[in-house]
Design a protein around this motif. Structure first.
Motif, PDB file in Angstrom:
ATOM      1  N   ALA A  70      86.322  -5.685 114.403  1.00  0.00           N
ATOM      2  CA  ALA A  70      87.496  -5.023 113.826  1.00  0.00           C
ATOM      3  C   ALA A  70      88.645  -6.018 113.733  1.00  0.00           C
ATOM      4  O   ALA A  70      88.857  -6.826 114.638  1.00  0.00           O
ATOM      5  N   PRO A  71      89.407  -5.960 112.651  1.00  0.00           N
ATOM      6  CA  PRO A  71      90.540  -6.878 112.524  1.00  0.00           C
ATOM      7  C   PRO A  71      91.639  -6.538 113.534  1.00  0.00           C
ATOM      8  O   PRO A  71      91.848  -5.384 113.886  1.00  0.00           O
ATOM      9  N   LYS A  72      92.336  -7.580 113.997  1.00  0.00           N
ATOM     10  CA  LYS A  72      93.425  -7.404 114.953  1.00  0.00           C
ATOM     11  C   LYS A  72      94.788  -7.649 114.315  1.00  0.00           C
ATOM     12  O   LYS A  72      95.804  -7.210 114.831  1.00  0.00           O
ATOM     13  N   GLY A  84      91.130 -12.480 114.508  1.00  0.00           N
ATOM     14  CA  GLY A  84      91.590 -13.252 115.658  1.00  0.00           C
ATOM     15  C   GLY A  84      90.551 -14.258 116.100  1.00  0.00           C
ATOM     16  O   GLY A  84      90.749 -14.978 117.071  1.00  0.00           O
ATOM     17  N   ARG A  85      89.456 -14.315 115.374  1.00  0.00           N
ATOM     18  CA  ARG A  85      88.393 -15.270 115.686  1.00  0.00           C
ATOM     19  C   ARG A  85      88.353 -16.348 114.615  1.00  0.00           C
ATOM     20  O   ARG A  85      88.642 -16.094 113.459  1.00  0.00           O
ATOM     21  N   GLY A  86      87.953 -17.521 115.014  1.00  0.00           N
ATOM     22  CA  GLY A  86      87.857 -18.614 114.061  1.00  0.00           C
ATOM     23  C   GLY A  86      89.229 -19.189 113.731  1.00  0.00           C
ATOM     24  O   GLY A  86      90.228 -18.889 114.378  1.00  0.00           O
ATOM     25  N   LYS A  87      89.243 -20.020 112.705  1.00  0.00           N
ATOM     26  CA  LYS A  87      90.489 -20.664 112.299  1.00  0.00           C
ATOM     27  C   LYS A  87      91.455 -19.622 111.740  1.00  0.00           C
ATOM     28  O   LYS A  87      91.080 -18.786 110.926  1.00  0.00           O
ATOM     29  N   ALA A  88      92.699 -19.705 112.184  1.00  0.00           N
ATOM     30  CA  ALA A  88      93.718 -18.744 111.744  1.00  0.00           C
ATOM     31  C   ALA A  88      94.063 -18.987 110.284  1.00  0.00           C
ATOM     32  O   ALA A  88      94.182 -20.133 109.850  1.00  0.00           O
ATOM     33  N   TRP A  91      98.766 -17.605 106.610  1.00  0.00           N
ATOM     34  CA  TRP A  91      99.871 -16.657 106.728  1.00  0.00           C
ATOM     35  C   TRP A  91     100.238 -16.322 108.167  1.00  0.00           C
ATOM     36  O   TRP A  91     101.297 -15.768 108.421  1.00  0.00           O
ATOM     37  N   ILE A  92      99.375 -16.669 109.133  1.00  0.00           N
ATOM     38  CA  ILE A  92      99.687 -16.357 110.532  1.00  0.00           C
ATOM     39  C   ILE A  92      99.888 -17.621 111.365  1.00  0.00           C
ATOM     40  O   ILE A  92     100.383 -17.540 112.485  1.00  0.00           O
ATOM     41  N   GLN A  93      99.557 -18.783 110.807  1.00  0.00           N
ATOM     42  CA  GLN A  93      99.721 -20.029 111.555  1.00  0.00           C
ATOM     43  C   GLN A  93     101.190 -20.259 111.856  1.00  0.00           C
ATOM     44  O   GLN A  93     102.069 -20.000 111.030  1.00  0.00           O
ATOM     45  N   ASN A  94     101.466 -20.729 113.050  1.00  0.00           N
ATOM     46  CA  ASN A  94     102.825 -21.040 113.517  1.00  0.00           C
ATOM     47  C   ASN A  94     103.752 -19.825 113.488  1.00  0.00           C
ATOM     48  O   ASN A  94     104.964 -19.967 113.362  1.00  0.00           O
ATOM     49  N   GLU A  95     103.190 -18.630 113.556  1.00  0.00           N
ATOM     50  CA  GLU A  95     103.979 -17.399 113.570  1.00  0.00           C
ATOM     51  C   GLU A  95     103.701 -16.659 114.876  1.00  0.00           C
ATOM     52  O   GLU A  95     102.670 -16.871 115.524  1.00  0.00           O
ATOM     53  N   ASN A  96     104.609 -15.767 115.243  1.00  0.00           N
ATOM     54  CA  ASN A  96     104.391 -14.899 116.382  1.00  0.00           C
ATOM     55  C   ASN A  96     103.376 -13.836 115.960  1.00  0.00           C
ATOM     56  O   ASN A  96     103.648 -13.020 115.087  1.00  0.00           O
ATOM     57  N   ARG A  97     102.214 -13.850 116.550  1.00  0.00           N
ATOM     58  CA  ARG A  97     101.123 -12.962 116.133  1.00  0.00           C
ATOM     59  C   ARG A  97     101.399 -11.488 116.429  1.00  0.00           C
ATOM     60  O   ARG A  97     100.818 -10.610 115.836  1.00  0.00           O
ATOM     61  N   GLU A  98     102.317 -11.234 117.355  1.00  0.00           N
ATOM     62  CA  GLU A  98     102.605  -9.843 117.711  1.00  0.00           C
ATOM     63  C   GLU A  98     103.116  -9.053 116.516  1.00  0.00           C
ATOM     64  O   GLU A  98     102.828  -7.859 116.373  1.00  0.00           O
ATOM     65  N   LYS A  99     103.879  -9.686 115.648  1.00  0.00           N
ATOM     66  CA  LYS A  99     104.420  -8.936 114.507  1.00  0.00           C
ATOM     67  C   LYS A  99     103.360  -8.621 113.445  1.00  0.00           C
ATOM     68  O   LYS A  99     103.586  -7.821 112.573  1.00  0.00           O
TER      69      LYS A  99
END
Length: 102
Positions: A70-72, A84-88, A91-99
């Protein structure tokens, strides 16, 4: 000295003998297995338990390899998701993943 054609004939005869011997021994092996199954009242589950089949062997990929996860994370701009697996993704690299958490 034996000719090429003679050797091919010998090989053909030998392959036929091999095939017949395999068929005979295979039927004997199946008969033995069936007798043991009947004698002990075994089921297919007893002989071939789930998760122990022709999957990966020890030291190779796990039995969960290739299963969907399932996507996170979701990109709110495009709707693209990432597990959340593999290379990010970019659009999410160097970002706060919580948002981006789902």
């Amino acid at each position: 000295m034996t000719s090429y054609k003679d050797l091919l004939k010998q090989r053909e005869a030998l392959e036929q003998q091999i095939s017949e011997a395999r068929r005979r021994e295979l039927s004997e092996a199946v008969a033995q297995v069936r007798a043991l199954v009947a004698e002990y009242g075994l089921t297919a589950q007893d002989v071939f338990p789930a998760g122990r089949g022709r999957g990966p062997t020890k030291g190779t990929r796990s039995s969960t390899a290739g299963t969907k996860v399932a996507p996170k994370y979701r990109n709110p701009a495009t709707g693209e998701t990432w597990t959340g697996r593999g290379k990010a993704p970019k659009w999410i690299q160097n970002e706060n993943r919580e948002k981006f958490a789902i």
